[in-house]
Design a protein around this motif. Sequence first.
Motif, PDB file in Angstrom:
ATOM      1  N   LEU A  16       0.828  -1.202   0.000  1.00  0.00           N
ATOM      2  CA  LEU A  16       0.000   0.000   0.000  1.00  0.00           C
ATOM      3  C   LEU A  16       0.864   1.256   0.000  1.00  0.00           C
ATOM      4  O   LEU A  16       0.599   2.205  -0.743  1.00  0.00           O
ATOM      5  CB  LEU A  16      -0.947  -0.004   1.202  1.00  0.00           C
ATOM      6  CG  LEU A  16      -1.848   1.220   1.341  1.00  0.00           C
ATOM      7  CD1 LEU A  16      -2.813   1.297   0.161  1.00  0.00           C
ATOM      8  CD2 LEU A  16      -2.587   1.179   2.650  1.00  0.00           C
ATOM      9  N   ALA A  17       1.906   1.267   0.835  1.00  0.00           N
ATOM     10  CA  ALA A  17       2.803   2.431   0.862  1.00  0.00           C
ATOM     11  C   ALA A  17       3.489   2.621  -0.490  1.00  0.00           C
ATOM     12  O   ALA A  17       3.596   3.749  -0.997  1.00  0.00           O
ATOM     13  CB  ALA A  17       3.843   2.254   1.966  1.00  0.00           C
ATOM     14  N   VAL A  18       3.937   1.521  -1.093  1.00  0.00           N
ATOM     15  CA  VAL A  18       4.583   1.616  -2.407  1.00  0.00           C
ATOM     16  C   VAL A  18       3.585   2.075  -3.459  1.00  0.00           C
ATOM     17  O   VAL A  18       3.921   2.883  -4.334  1.00  0.00           O
ATOM     18  CB  VAL A  18       5.224   0.263  -2.778  1.00  0.00           C
ATOM     19  CG1 VAL A  18       5.642   0.234  -4.227  1.00  0.00           C
ATOM     20  CG2 VAL A  18       6.403  -0.018  -1.879  1.00  0.00           C
ATOM     21  N   ALA A  19       2.342   1.594  -3.394  1.00  0.00           N
ATOM     22  CA  ALA A  19       1.328   1.982  -4.379  1.00  0.00           C
ATOM     23  C   ALA A  19       1.016   3.474  -4.291  1.00  0.00           C
ATOM     24  O   ALA A  19       0.901   4.149  -5.315  1.00  0.00           O
ATOM     25  CB  ALA A  19       0.060   1.163  -4.169  1.00  0.00           C
ATOM     26  N   ILE A  20       0.900   3.987  -3.073  1.00  0.00           N
ATOM     27  CA  ILE A  20       0.621   5.418  -2.911  1.00  0.00           C
ATOM     28  C   ILE A  20       1.801   6.243  -3.410  1.00  0.00           C
ATOM     29  O   ILE A  20       1.638   7.223  -4.155  1.00  0.00           O
ATOM     30  CB  ILE A  20       0.285   5.733  -1.443  1.00  0.00           C
ATOM     31  CG1 ILE A  20      -1.051   5.100  -1.075  1.00  0.00           C
ATOM     32  CG2 ILE A  20       0.260   7.236  -1.199  1.00  0.00           C
ATOM     33  CD1 ILE A  20      -1.383   5.155   0.398  1.00  0.00           C
ATOM     34  N   LEU A  21       3.010   5.857  -3.011  1.00  0.00           N
ATOM     35  CA  LEU A  21       4.207   6.573  -3.445  1.00  0.00           C
ATOM     36  C   LEU A  21       4.360   6.513  -4.964  1.00  0.00           C
ATOM     37  O   LEU A  21       4.642   7.525  -5.611  1.00  0.00           O
ATOM     38  CB  LEU A  21       5.443   5.996  -2.757  1.00  0.00           C
ATOM     39  CG  LEU A  21       6.769   6.672  -3.068  1.00  0.00           C
ATOM     40  CD1 LEU A  21       6.789   8.067  -2.460  1.00  0.00           C
ATOM     41  CD2 LEU A  21       7.913   5.844  -2.517  1.00  0.00           C
ATOM     42  N   TYR A  22       4.153   5.354  -5.543  1.00  0.00           N
ATOM     43  CA  TYR A  22       4.278   5.195  -6.986  1.00  0.00           C
ATOM     44  C   TYR A  22       3.214   5.998  -7.721  1.00  0.00           C
ATOM     45  O   TYR A  22       3.487   6.618  -8.745  1.00  0.00           O
ATOM     46  CB  TYR A  22       4.172   3.718  -7.344  1.00  0.00           C
ATOM     47  CG  TYR A  22       4.354   3.433  -8.810  1.00  0.00           C
ATOM     48  CD1 TYR A  22       5.615   3.329  -9.370  1.00  0.00           C
ATOM     49  CD2 TYR A  22       3.252   3.258  -9.643  1.00  0.00           C
ATOM     50  CE1 TYR A  22       5.786   3.068 -10.716  1.00  0.00           C
ATOM     51  CE2 TYR A  22       3.404   2.995 -10.983  1.00  0.00           C
ATOM     52  CZ  TYR A  22       4.674   2.897 -11.521  1.00  0.00           C
ATOM     53  OH  TYR A  22       4.832   2.642 -12.857  1.00  0.00           O
ATOM     54  N   GLY A  23       1.988   5.979  -7.208  1.00  0.00           N
ATOM     55  CA  GLY A  23       0.911   6.712  -7.860  1.00  0.00           C
ATOM     56  C   GLY A  23       1.123   8.216  -7.837  1.00  0.00           C
ATOM     57  O   GLY A  23       0.853   8.903  -8.821  1.00  0.00           O
ATOM     58  N   VAL A  24       1.622   8.730  -6.708  1.00  0.00           N
ATOM     59  CA  VAL A  24       1.864  10.171  -6.603  1.00  0.00           C
ATOM     60  C   VAL A  24       3.058  10.583  -7.454  1.00  0.00           C
ATOM     61  O   VAL A  24       3.035  11.609  -8.134  1.00  0.00           O
ATOM     62  CB  VAL A  24       2.078  10.559  -5.122  1.00  0.00           C
ATOM     63  CG1 VAL A  24       2.592  11.986  -4.996  1.00  0.00           C
ATOM     64  CG2 VAL A  24       0.786  10.392  -4.350  1.00  0.00           C
ATOM     65  N   TRP A  25       4.089   9.766  -7.442  1.00  0.00           N
ATOM     66  CA  TRP A  25       5.331  10.131  -8.110  1.00  0.00           C
ATOM     67  C   TRP A  25       5.256   9.943  -9.624  1.00  0.00           C
ATOM     68  O   TRP A  25       5.678  10.792 -10.388  1.00  0.00           O
ATOM     69  CB  TRP A  25       6.471   9.308  -7.532  1.00  0.00           C
ATOM     70  CG  TRP A  25       7.832   9.777  -7.928  1.00  0.00           C
ATOM     71  CD1 TRP A  25       8.191  11.002  -8.420  1.00  0.00           C
ATOM     72  CD2 TRP A  25       9.033   9.029  -7.864  1.00  0.00           C
ATOM     73  NE1 TRP A  25       9.520  11.062  -8.658  1.00  0.00           N
ATOM     74  CE2 TRP A  25      10.069   9.847  -8.318  1.00  0.00           C
ATOM     75  CE3 TRP A  25       9.323   7.739  -7.451  1.00  0.00           C
ATOM     76  CZ2 TRP A  25      11.377   9.417  -8.389  1.00  0.00           C
ATOM     77  CZ3 TRP A  25      10.633   7.324  -7.516  1.00  0.00           C
ATOM     78  CH2 TRP A  25      11.651   8.159  -7.982  1.00  0.00           C
ATOM     79  N   LYS A  27       2.367   9.162 -11.624  1.00  0.00           N
ATOM     80  CA  LYS A  27       1.111   9.541 -12.270  1.00  0.00           C
ATOM     81  C   LYS A  27       0.789   8.608 -13.443  1.00  0.00           C
ATOM     82  O   LYS A  27       0.234   9.032 -14.451  1.00  0.00           O
ATOM     83  CB  LYS A  27       1.148  10.991 -12.730  1.00  0.00           C
ATOM     84  CG  LYS A  27       1.245  11.965 -11.587  1.00  0.00           C
ATOM     85  CD  LYS A  27       1.256  13.383 -12.084  1.00  0.00           C
ATOM     86  CE  LYS A  27       1.308  14.371 -10.965  1.00  0.00           C
ATOM     87  NZ  LYS A  27       2.369  14.245 -10.012  1.00  0.00           N
ATOM     88  N   GLU A  28       1.139   7.337 -13.286  1.00  0.00           N
ATOM     89  CA  GLU A  28       0.907   6.329 -14.322  1.00  0.00           C
ATOM     90  C   GLU A  28      -0.186   5.393 -13.810  1.00  0.00           C
ATOM     91  O   GLU A  28      -0.021   4.741 -12.778  1.00  0.00           O
ATOM     92  CB  GLU A  28       2.211   5.568 -14.580  1.00  0.00           C
ATOM     93  CG  GLU A  28       2.200   4.694 -15.802  1.00  0.00           C
ATOM     94  CD  GLU A  28       1.941   3.257 -15.436  1.00  0.00           C
ATOM     95  OE1 GLU A  28       1.273   2.606 -16.220  1.00  0.00           O
ATOM     96  OE2 GLU A  28       2.367   2.808 -14.387  1.00  0.00           O
TER      97      GLU A  28
END
Length: 132
Positions: A16-25, A27-28
């Motif tokens: 979940l932490a990786v998904a949030i970080l990846y989504g914010v960073w 934008k894919e």
Amino acid sequence: MKIQGKMFLWLSVFILAVAILYGVWSKEPAGTTALFLAFGLSVMIGYYLAFTARRVDAMAQDDKEADVADEAGEVGFFAPHSWQPLALGIGGALAFMGVVFGWWLLYFSAPVILVGLFGWVFEFYRGENQNQ
């Protein structure tokens, strides 16, 4: 089984932490969606293992003082040999070649797949491995 449930729940927190970080960073959307789906799957597995751990007896991996030999014993029954996966592999390869070269090839792959599938399901009902 308690430790496996905890491991999957902690893994889900990390995903979940990786998904949030990846989504914010990044934008894919595709990778972000895949990570959130992986989070959901990890939560489901962790919840199931933690839920079932309350209904089963404690196993050796739940004991911090357990030895490797404490969980020794019969693992299960495994087929001695089988030619059926080869038939399924050949039928599957023909089916995928049918997608590439033409759908007419599926007429040849379907019988091979069915023979392999029925042979694999019923291999212990006939032949030398009968009644094992």
